[in-house]
Design a protein around this motif. Sequence first.
Motif, short mmCIF file in Angstrom:
data_model
loop_
_atom_site.label_atom_id
_atom_site.label_comp_id
_atom_site.label_asym_id
_atom_site.label_seq_id
_atom_site.Cartn_x
_atom_site.Cartn_y
_atom_site.Cartn_z
N ILE A 53 0.82 -1.22 0.00
CA ILE A 53 0.00 0.00 0.00
C ILE A 53 0.86 1.27 0.00
N PRO A 54 1.85 1.39 0.93
CA PRO A 54 2.66 2.61 0.84
C PRO A 54 3.37 2.74 -0.49
N LEU A 55 3.80 1.61 -1.06
CA LEU A 55 4.51 1.69 -2.35
C LEU A 55 3.59 2.11 -3.49
N VAL A 56 2.39 1.54 -3.50
CA VAL A 56 1.44 1.89 -4.58
C VAL A 56 1.16 3.39 -4.50
N PHE A 57 0.87 3.84 -3.31
CA PHE A 57 0.52 5.24 -3.14
C PHE A 57 1.68 6.15 -3.55
N ALA A 58 2.85 5.88 -2.94
CA ALA A 58 3.99 6.77 -3.18
C ALA A 58 4.48 6.69 -4.62
N SER A 59 4.57 5.48 -5.17
CA SER A 59 5.17 5.38 -6.51
C SER A 59 4.27 6.01 -7.56
N ILE A 60 2.96 5.82 -7.44
CA ILE A 60 2.08 6.45 -8.45
C ILE A 60 2.10 7.96 -8.27
N TYR A 61 2.10 8.40 -7.02
CA TYR A 61 2.08 9.84 -6.79
C TYR A 61 3.32 10.50 -7.40
N ILE A 62 4.50 9.95 -7.10
CA ILE A 62 5.69 10.62 -7.61
C ILE A 62 5.83 10.41 -9.13
N ALA A 63 5.34 9.30 -9.62
CA ALA A 63 5.40 9.09 -11.09
C ALA A 63 4.63 10.21 -11.78
N ILE A 64 3.43 10.45 -11.32
CA ILE A 64 2.59 11.44 -12.02
C ILE A 64 3.10 12.87 -11.79
N THR A 65 3.47 13.18 -10.57
CA THR A 65 3.88 14.57 -10.32
C THR A 65 5.28 14.87 -10.87
N SER A 66 6.04 13.82 -11.23
CA SER A 66 7.36 14.13 -11.80
C SER A 66 7.30 14.23 -13.32
N LEU A 67 6.13 13.99 -13.90
CA LEU A 67 6.03 14.11 -15.36
C LEU A 67 6.15 15.58 -15.72
N SER A 68 6.66 15.80 -16.94
CA SER A 68 6.94 17.19 -17.29
C SER A 68 5.68 17.98 -17.63
N GLY A 69 4.56 17.32 -17.70
CA GLY A 69 3.33 18.06 -17.98
C GLY A 69 2.20 17.11 -18.23
N LYS A 70 1.01 17.69 -18.44
CA LYS A 70 -0.15 16.82 -18.61
C LYS A 70 -0.05 15.98 -19.89
N ASP A 71 0.68 16.52 -20.89
CA ASP A 71 0.81 15.78 -22.15
C ASP A 71 1.58 14.48 -21.94
N GLU A 72 2.61 14.57 -21.08
CA GLU A 72 3.41 13.37 -20.84
C GLU A 72 2.57 12.32 -20.10
N LEU A 73 1.75 12.81 -19.16
CA LEU A 73 0.88 11.90 -18.42
C LEU A 73 -0.08 11.20 -19.38
N LYS A 74 -0.65 12.02 -20.27
CA LYS A 74 -1.59 11.46 -21.24
C LYS A 74 -0.88 10.42 -22.11
N SER A 75 0.33 10.78 -22.51
CA SER A 75 1.06 9.89 -23.40
C SER A 75 1.37 8.55 -22.71
#
Length: 401
Positions: A50-72
Amino acid sequence: MATKKLFTVENLTIVAIFAGIAYGYFLHDFALATKVVGDIYLQLLKMLIIPLVFASIYIAITSLSGKDELKSIGIKAFAYYLSTTALAVILGLVVFNIFNPGNGEHLLQLPQEINITKKELSISDFLLSFIPANIFEALSKGAILPIIFFTIFFAVGSLFIEAKKRSLLYNFFDSVNDAMMVLAKWVISLTPIGVFALIGATVAKNDLEPLFELYSYVLTVLLALFIHAVITLPAIAYIFGGFNPYRYFLQIKEAPLIAFSTASSSATLPVSLEVAEEKGGVSKKVAGFVLPLGATINMDGTALYESIAVMFIANISGVELTIAQQITIFITVTFASIGAAGIPGAGLIMMTMVLDSVGLPVESIALIIAVDRFLDMFRTSINNWGDLLGAKLIEQLLRRS
Ligand code: ASP
């Protein structure tokens, strides 16, 4: 130096699998008594999920360079999950139709005392199951899919707040993630002992006889899983990602081995993240997004197994399935594999929904229950291999674009 290389956790795990089989077979009672050692190992892995799922997804998304990268990344991940699951089901149906296991055999009586609750196929329930009405309830119950849903929203929401505040949250979850990865490394070093005890107990508990009785079914599932793992998935990786999937497998093989031993995609997640990032060259942002999501919804092995299992049950029940019914199987199996949790035996429970969709009695899963744990180990390692390959493929695609 050479000895150091020989006694790696990966090599010792392979030895532990074989030693565990012999242990469970010859020292049955001991193996049952030492099951607790395997359970401790499993519990330690689960503790990190649970801590890993939460933390890894959170930092993955917030470290993307923008919404386009997330979409991609999001579009690529879903395209990969869906297309490989569909290919797995098609392969299952094709291999089944070629070998036709169970045709003309009317084996086994349905046991009387079987007690199975049927899963209903309801699109609204399916959709609602993604959304947590109470995130703390979802966290305490370990309901991964709703947790992922919330975390994605939470992280995307954070992209819209002040940069200073966002970096506070980012640094917090990044530190949680790093600390969990250190714990994961410690737990992983216990793998050979854990795997030895787990496999020993599994072999001791499950009778090997049904494997021979249902050999045509077991072999068909194993053959189709093998083709998917060794040909279909690597071909996709090579054609679209331009990398050598077999070399990558050697780098990350520890995770599929642990998936095999635990029969749980979720319990394997801490290991998948560790090997993908440390050995497989997958970045934190891709691994952190693709692997937790994949461990929960991308289950090629489960989908393939379910399609063959339903057809086999139809065969031994003397029911001829039409092409239209096979198409229904294709659709329901895809949903069933997405909905199956990453825990042992989840695929079998979800299969009741598929049986129901083609009018077969749900009780008939009793016919294949005896070999389920054995097949679960194989299908879970293919589920895991599919996720890890997807992470590398998406990494390559992002680097190229
Ligand atoms: N045990 C599988 C997994 O964790 C799910 C299944 O039962 O097929 O991936």
